[in-house]
Structures are given as C-alpha cells and as structure tokens.
Design an enzyme around this catalytic site. Structure first.
Site, PDB file in Angstrom:
ATOM      1  N   GLU A   1       0.852  -1.192   0.000  1.00 18.00           N
ATOM      2  CA  GLU A   1       0.000   0.000   0.000  1.00 18.00           C
ATOM      3  C   GLU A   1       0.891   1.245   0.000  1.00 18.00           C
ATOM      4  OE1 GLU A   1      -2.375   3.074   0.158  1.00 18.00           O
ATOM      5  OE2 GLU A   1      -3.130   1.059  -0.274  1.00 18.00           O
ATOM      6  N   GLN A   2       0.610   2.179  -0.928  1.00 10.79           N
ATOM      7  CA  GLN A   2       1.467   3.342  -1.052  1.00 10.79           C
ATOM      8  C   GLN A   2       1.324   4.336   0.090  1.00 10.79           C
ATOM      9  OE1 GLN A   2       0.614   5.630  -4.572  1.00 10.79           O
ATOM     10  NE2 GLN A   2      -1.596   5.637  -4.205  1.00 10.79           N
TER      11      GLN A   2
ATOM     12  N   ARG B   1     -17.019   3.407   5.427  1.00  9.06           N
ATOM     13  CA  ARG B   1     -15.965   2.696   4.717  1.00  9.06           C
ATOM     14  C   ARG B   1     -14.781   2.368   5.625  1.00  9.06           C
ATOM     15  NH1 ARG B   1     -15.728   2.764  -0.937  1.00  9.06           N
ATOM     16  NH2 ARG B   1     -17.591   3.653  -1.899  1.00  9.06           N
TER      17      ARG B   1
ATOM     18  N   TYR C   1     -28.546   7.808   3.738  1.00  7.11           N
ATOM     19  CA  TYR C   1     -28.828   6.721   4.677  1.00  7.11           C
ATOM     20  C   TYR C   1     -27.934   6.903   5.905  1.00  7.11           C
ATOM     21  CZ  TYR C   1     -24.904   4.913   1.870  1.00  7.11           C
ATOM     22  OH  TYR C   1     -23.721   4.786   1.170  1.00  7.11           O
TER      23      TYR C   1
ATOM     24  N   ASP D   1     -11.968  -1.824  -8.679  1.00  2.99           N
ATOM     25  CA  ASP D   1     -12.037  -0.671  -9.566  1.00  2.99           C
ATOM     26  C   ASP D   1     -10.922  -0.665 -10.604  1.00  2.99           C
ATOM     27  OD1 ASP D   1     -14.293   0.311  -8.376  1.00  2.99           O
ATOM     28  OD2 ASP D   1     -13.281   1.856  -7.206  1.00  2.99           O
TER      29      ASP D   1
END
Length: 431
Positions: free
Chosen positions: A66-67, A141, A247, A325
């Site tokens: 992970e950068q 998230r 929501y 993605d």
C-alpha cells in the site's frame, strides 16, 4: 536489491510471500517451483485487504503493498448488500461490523424531487433475509476496511510502498517501488483503483471519457439531521438532471449523503477534491425544503467527476491480473463497487487455491468467471443515470408510474443472490 522470501523465513519481512508450505484441508498447494506461490497485492483498500483475507482462508498467503503510510479509506458510507454481507460473514468479519453498521429496514425508497412524494419503497426488514439469506447494511468505509484488515495475518501488509513498474520475466513478475526496492512474485494482483499502475502495465491504453456528471459526498451529524434522514432507510430523491441518496451509518451517529449533478469545469476525478456547502446547495435549489435543510447541515462536502469507462476486454496477462475498480470501475448507482471487489477477492482466492501450480491458468479462470458479471453491472449502472435524471414530462410520469409495478429487490436477484462457490462449480476451469 531484489527481495525474495526464503522458504523458512518469517512472513511479511521480505516484500514477498514466504514459500513455506500452506495447506487447505489435507491438500498442499504448490506453486510453479514446488512451494506456495508468492502473491503480491498492489493496493490496501477494501479489495486488496479482502483478497489477502480470502487467500489466507484458502491456505495461501499474499503480501499487500500500500502506497499510503497508513491504511485508511477516504469517502464515507457504503451499502453492504446481501451478496457482500454473506461473504463478509463467511470471512468472519461481519459480526465485528454489527456494532457500527446500520441494518436497513427500507431500501430503494424513491422520492420525487419537488415535494418528497414516495414513488416506491422496499421492505428490507424481512424480505431481504427471506430472499437472499442475509440483511442489507450501511457502514462507514473506514469501519469496513478495519474489519477486513483484522482478517489479514499480521506482517502481510507493507505500508509506504508505491509500485511504479512491473516487469514479467520467465513467468515471474518483478515489482519496482518508488523507494528503489524490488520484489519478485509468482502472482501480481492489481487492486490499486481507477488510476491503477498495474492496469497500465498489462492492458492497452483505455482512456476514460467525460460522463458529464459529478458526485458530491458529505456527512451530516445525526443530531443535526431531520428525523426522515435518520430512519433505517436508503432513500433516493430523483429529479431533472440530478439525484441524491442518503442513509444512516456509524450506528446512526452520521447520515451519509451522495448526490449526482452535472459536472462543472473544475470537477476532478478525485475522492479528496473538496466543495463548499453553498455549491452543494446550489445544485439542489428548488428541491423539497426538507432535503435542502439536510444538505445545509452537511460537513465539508467532497466533489469529484465521474469518468466513463467501458468494460475492459481482458484483465489478465500471464501472472498479473486486476481486481475491483482497477478492473471494472462502475458508476455507483447500484451501490456495488465495494461488493464486486469483495466478490472478486473470494473467486480469485478460490481459483488460485484450486490451481496454485499454474497461476496464469488460475487467473484466466478467474477472469472468465468474473468479467461477464462485472461488465453487466458496469452497463446497468451506467444506464441508471438516464432513468434517475429524467426531466419532468411524459417520460418522467411513465417512469414514476412504473415504480408501482416493479420490485427492485426481486428484479435484481441476479446481483444479490450471487454465490461465488456456485458460480465456480458451474464453470469449467479455463485451459
């Protein structure tokens, strides 16, 4: 210097996965040279961590590069539909989320832009579990990322590692990082998002086009939100050229807003681009005063352009593949982006476990299993903006009337009822 993990070395210390024997049940899974395959995962978001977690459950090990200097998730809320919730429960992480997740009682609640007239609503409280064996949840998230991260063994995530190049030699991949470090792997999984470095290394240039839309995202403190927005409901306000979804998340402490409107010249494709509340309000001038009041209570809105990307014809080349993605960016109108990354992770881990001795063949099988489904979701998500954004008139009235005869929960069973194990069992391995 090129790092290569020793067969008996500790995990996570050498930039690649140890070749220690791994077992799944009574089966030892061997890589191309007789050890377990070295698997590098580029990207430590939801898709990348889910891949590492599912690989671990399957008896394989993957190193996540992970950068960023810390694992974090930008953005705010997301919907965890039954297809994702079942996989998270199987991974052992859903229970951790339930303290902060909101279990929806109402979903697909469409409201008319001008006066909030309810055009349709789905009873998720009972029908969702009855149809698909699981509820629908909304989560922050960051909470989802943390929960999935707990299913990844310690030492298998390396932070501050920005991959800048990938070279494939003799069936193995050589990774080069911004800090000068190198690493080798039998499998490279690009889970590095819409601006994927891995995709650029294995696929033909695939330029995005301007969709003409931008997205606003914001959070409203629960105590500042009106009662209609604090309900356990996913509500969609639809109107000419725009729509807005809200929501509750974080146990109801926050209300998540995401809205779509015509893009301005200053919109950029970035989750970190900012807007003002006044700009957000300006897009919904004349809408129901209750909705306007909700927007006015928002904190620090973000705004980014939605770029349009056609489905890729292929995700994999040799020992390198894509996920989430990086492989299939989609408009968020079916709230399936994270869910599809989690599905990808589950299927990819299974394919590699079934055929660890031949990673390229396993990756071809993974692509064959996943590409048709995600391409279909890209297409239907793209089409949804036209439906939601109709101007007032005959087409809009026909659409509104059609809501009475539709059941999105049932009609989208192909999305929510998806079972990776059943899909794998029904599909012959790619040759």
């Amino acid at each position: 210097m090129t790092n290569r993990a020793p067969r008996d070395g500790p995990p996570g210390q050498h930039g690649v996965v140890s070749r220690q024997a791994a077992t799944m049940g009574d089966q030892t899974m061997l890589g191309p040279d007789g050890g377990t395959p070295e698997i590098a995962i580029i990207g430590g978001g939801i898709g990348g961590l889910a891949t590492a977690a599912f690989l671990h459950r399957a008896g394989l090990r993957g190193t996540v590069y992970e950068q960023a200097p810390a694992l974090r998730e930008v953005g705010a809320g997301l919907v965890v539909a039954p297809n994702a919730a079942r996989l998270l429960r199987g991974l052992g992480v859903l229970e951790q989320l339930l303290g902060s997740a909101v279990r929806l009682e109402v979903g697909w609640e469409f409201r008319r832009w001008r006066d909030g007239t309810v055009l349709s609503a789905e009873d998720l409280a009972t029908a969702c579990e009855r149809l698909y064996g699981e509820h629908t949840y909304t989560v922050h998230r960051a909470d989802l990322l943390e929960a999935i991260g707990r299913a990844v063994p310690p030492g298998e995530v390396r932070l501050g590692k920005r991959c800048v190049a990938i070279d494939v030699r003799d069936g193995r991949a050589l990774l080069r990082f911004e800090d000068g470090e190198k690493a080798e792997a039998d499998v490279v999984i690009g889970a590095d998002g819409v601006h994927s470095t891995v995709r650029a290394a294995i696929a033909e240039p695939h330029d995005a086009t301007d969709s003409g839309l931008c997205a606003f995202r914001a959070l409203v403190p629960g105590e500042s939100a009106p009662p209609f927005a604090r309900r356990r409901a996913q509500t969609l306000w639809i109107g000419p050229g725009r729509h807005l979804v809200h929501y509750p998340i974080s146990g109801g402490q926050l209300v998540n807003l995401v809205a779509f409107a015509p893009a301005g010249e200053d919109s950029v494709e970035s989750w970190t681009a900012r807007a003002t509340v006044e700009e957000f309000l300006g897009e919904f001038d004349g809408w129901d005063p209750r909705l306007v009041g909700l927007i006015a209570a928002a904190r620090d809105p973000g705004r980014w352009a939605l770029l349009d990307r056609a489905p890729l014809p292929s995700w994999s080349r040799g020992p390198v593949t894509l996920l989430g993605d990086a492989a299939h960016p989609m408009f968020p109108f079916f709230a399936q982006g994270a869910a599809q990354a989690i599905e990808d992770a589950a299927v990819l881990a299974r394919c590699l476990a079934d055929d660890a001795a031949d990673p390229p063949r396993a990756l071809r099988r993974y692509e064959a299993l996943r590409l048709p489904r995600t391409s279909r979701l890209q297409e239907v998500s793209h089409a949804r903006s036209d439906v939601n954004h109709l101007p007032d008139g005959p087409d809009q009235r026909a659409r509104d009337a059609s809501f009475a005869g539709t059941d999105p929960l049932v009609d989208n069973g192909w999305i929510y009822g998806y079972d990776p194990d059943a899909a794998i069992a029904a599909e012959p391995a790619a040759g």
